[in-house]
Write an enzyme that holds these catalytic residues in place. Structure first.
Site, PDB file in Angstrom:
ATOM      1  N   TYR A  48     -29.189 -64.538  30.183  1.00 36.40           N
ATOM      2  CA  TYR A  48     -30.484 -65.183  30.407  1.00 36.40           C
ATOM      3  C   TYR A  48     -31.659 -64.228  30.159  1.00 36.40           C
ATOM      4  O   TYR A  48     -32.742 -64.434  30.715  1.00 36.40           O
ATOM      5  CB  TYR A  48     -30.547 -65.743  31.822  1.00 36.40           C
ATOM      6  CG  TYR A  48     -29.792 -67.054  32.004  1.00 36.40           C
ATOM      7  CD1 TYR A  48     -30.065 -68.153  31.202  1.00 36.40           C
ATOM      8  CD2 TYR A  48     -28.814 -67.188  32.998  1.00 36.40           C
ATOM      9  CE1 TYR A  48     -29.383 -69.355  31.358  1.00 36.40           C
ATOM     10  CE2 TYR A  48     -28.134 -68.402  33.170  1.00 36.40           C
ATOM     11  CZ  TYR A  48     -28.430 -69.468  32.353  1.00 36.40           C
ATOM     12  OH  TYR A  48     -27.768 -70.665  32.507  1.00 36.40           O
TER      13      TYR A  48
ATOM     14  N   LYS B 185     -21.255 -74.841  34.695  1.00 34.54           N
ATOM     15  CA  LYS B 185     -21.873 -73.966  35.690  1.00 34.54           C
ATOM     16  C   LYS B 185     -21.191 -74.081  37.062  1.00 34.54           C
ATOM     17  O   LYS B 185     -20.418 -75.018  37.297  1.00 34.54           O
ATOM     18  CB  LYS B 185     -23.370 -74.297  35.783  1.00 34.54           C
ATOM     19  CG  LYS B 185     -24.151 -73.976  34.500  1.00 34.54           C
ATOM     20  CD  LYS B 185     -25.634 -74.248  34.704  1.00 34.54           C
ATOM     21  CE  LYS B 185     -26.450 -73.859  33.480  1.00 34.54           C
ATOM     22  NZ  LYS B 185     -27.909 -74.066  33.711  1.00 34.54           N
TER      23      LYS B 185
ATOM     24  N   HIS C 288     -24.558 -75.369  30.541  1.00 35.55           N
ATOM     25  CA  HIS C 288     -25.376 -74.611  29.596  1.00 35.55           C
ATOM     26  C   HIS C 288     -24.846 -74.860  28.189  1.00 35.55           C
ATOM     27  O   HIS C 288     -23.636 -74.942  27.981  1.00 35.55           O
ATOM     28  CB  HIS C 288     -25.289 -73.101  29.884  1.00 35.55           C
ATOM     29  CG  HIS C 288     -25.881 -72.271  28.780  1.00 35.55           C
ATOM     30  ND1 HIS C 288     -27.232 -72.009  28.694  1.00 35.55           N
ATOM     31  CD2 HIS C 288     -25.323 -71.696  27.684  1.00 35.55           C
ATOM     32  CE1 HIS C 288     -27.471 -71.303  27.600  1.00 35.55           C
ATOM     33  NE2 HIS C 288     -26.320 -71.089  26.968  1.00 35.55           N
TER      34      HIS C 288
ATOM     35  N   GLU D 129     -24.807 -65.529  22.085  1.00 33.86           N
ATOM     36  CA  GLU D 129     -24.113 -65.879  23.328  1.00 33.86           C
ATOM     37  C   GLU D 129     -22.596 -65.920  23.140  1.00 33.86           C
ATOM     38  O   GLU D 129     -21.847 -65.479  24.014  1.00 33.86           O
ATOM     39  CB  GLU D 129     -24.626 -67.226  23.849  1.00 33.86           C
ATOM     40  CG  GLU D 129     -26.084 -67.142  24.291  1.00 33.86           C
ATOM     41  CD  GLU D 129     -26.701 -68.494  24.623  1.00 33.86           C
ATOM     42  OE1 GLU D 129     -25.978 -69.519  24.604  1.00 33.86           O
ATOM     43  OE2 GLU D 129     -27.908 -68.519  24.905  1.00 33.86           O
TER      44      GLU D 129
ATOM     45  N   ASN E 135     -27.864 -77.780  37.209  1.00 35.72           N
ATOM     46  CA  ASN E 135     -27.847 -78.797  36.159  1.00 35.72           C
ATOM     47  C   ASN E 135     -26.579 -78.779  35.313  1.00 35.72           C
ATOM     48  O   ASN E 135     -26.574 -79.130  34.149  1.00 35.72           O
ATOM     49  CB  ASN E 135     -29.119 -78.717  35.307  1.00 35.72           C
ATOM     50  CG  ASN E 135     -29.283 -77.370  34.640  1.00 35.72           C
ATOM     51  OD1 ASN E 135     -28.400 -76.515  34.704  1.00 35.72           O
ATOM     52  ND2 ASN E 135     -30.408 -77.179  33.973  1.00 35.72           N
TER      53      ASN E 135
END
Ligand code: IDP
Length: 151
Positions: free
Chosen positions: A51, A11, A117, A128, A114
């Site tokens: 998402y 990320k 993913h 995805e 965080n």
């Protein structure tokens, strides 16, 4: 043996913090095989599609703003139980409750930043991977170590 493929995203926070190599190295050291990899800046529409399951959540707009705030590294990793193995290595969604030794437990502090993913199920992984990669961008190749880590 069931080989699986899963989507990983390093990320924007991790890219900014110089953690691309650290995150990918952990996955590689585990024995997982990178079969696709690219750096990109996600568009708002791609972020919203990725998402989509969180569309109704109150954090959705913050999540889309964050994931489109800078470049990310997107990859496909392959291996036995790759989806579960990657999720276990990531730790919990909230880094505060992620155990030391996990990627989020070692490298992150807050749920909104965080680091990584990873697809959460076989259905999510299939959806995805197809969202980010064309079939010809996903490579099939043998590594000499495969029989020592995926035998
Ligand atoms: P995951 O990344 O561990 O699979 P998901 O539940 O799929 O977790 O949520 C996607 C991302 O949305 C999380 O990684 C996190 O960055 C963010 N997120 C999830 N829940 C919250 C929340 O309650 N507040 C803010 N951000 C959240």
């Amino acid at each position: 043996m069931g080989l699986e493929r899963t989507l990983i995203i390093v990320k924007p926070d991790a890219v900014q913090r110089g953690l691309i190599g650290e995150v990918l190295a952990r996955l590689e050291r585990r024995g997982l095989k990178l079969v696709a990899l690219k750096m990109m800046w996600m568009s708002e529409s791609l972020a919203e599609a990725h998402y989509a399951e969180h569309r109704e959540k109150e954090f959705f707009s913050d999540l889309v703003r964050f994931i489109t705030s800078g470049p990310v590294v997107v990859g496909v990793v392959e291996g036995p139980n790759a989806i579960e193995v990657t999720r276990t290595m990531m730790g919990e969604t909230n880094p505060a409750t992620s155990p030391p030794g996990s990627i989020r437990g070692d490298l992150a502090l807050t749920i909104s930043q965080n680091v990584i993913h990873g697809s959460s199920s076989p259905e999510a992984a299939q959806r995805e991977v197809a969202l980010f990669f064309r079939p010809e961008e996903i490579l099939s190749y043998e590594r000499a170590i495969d029989r020592w880590v995926a035998g």
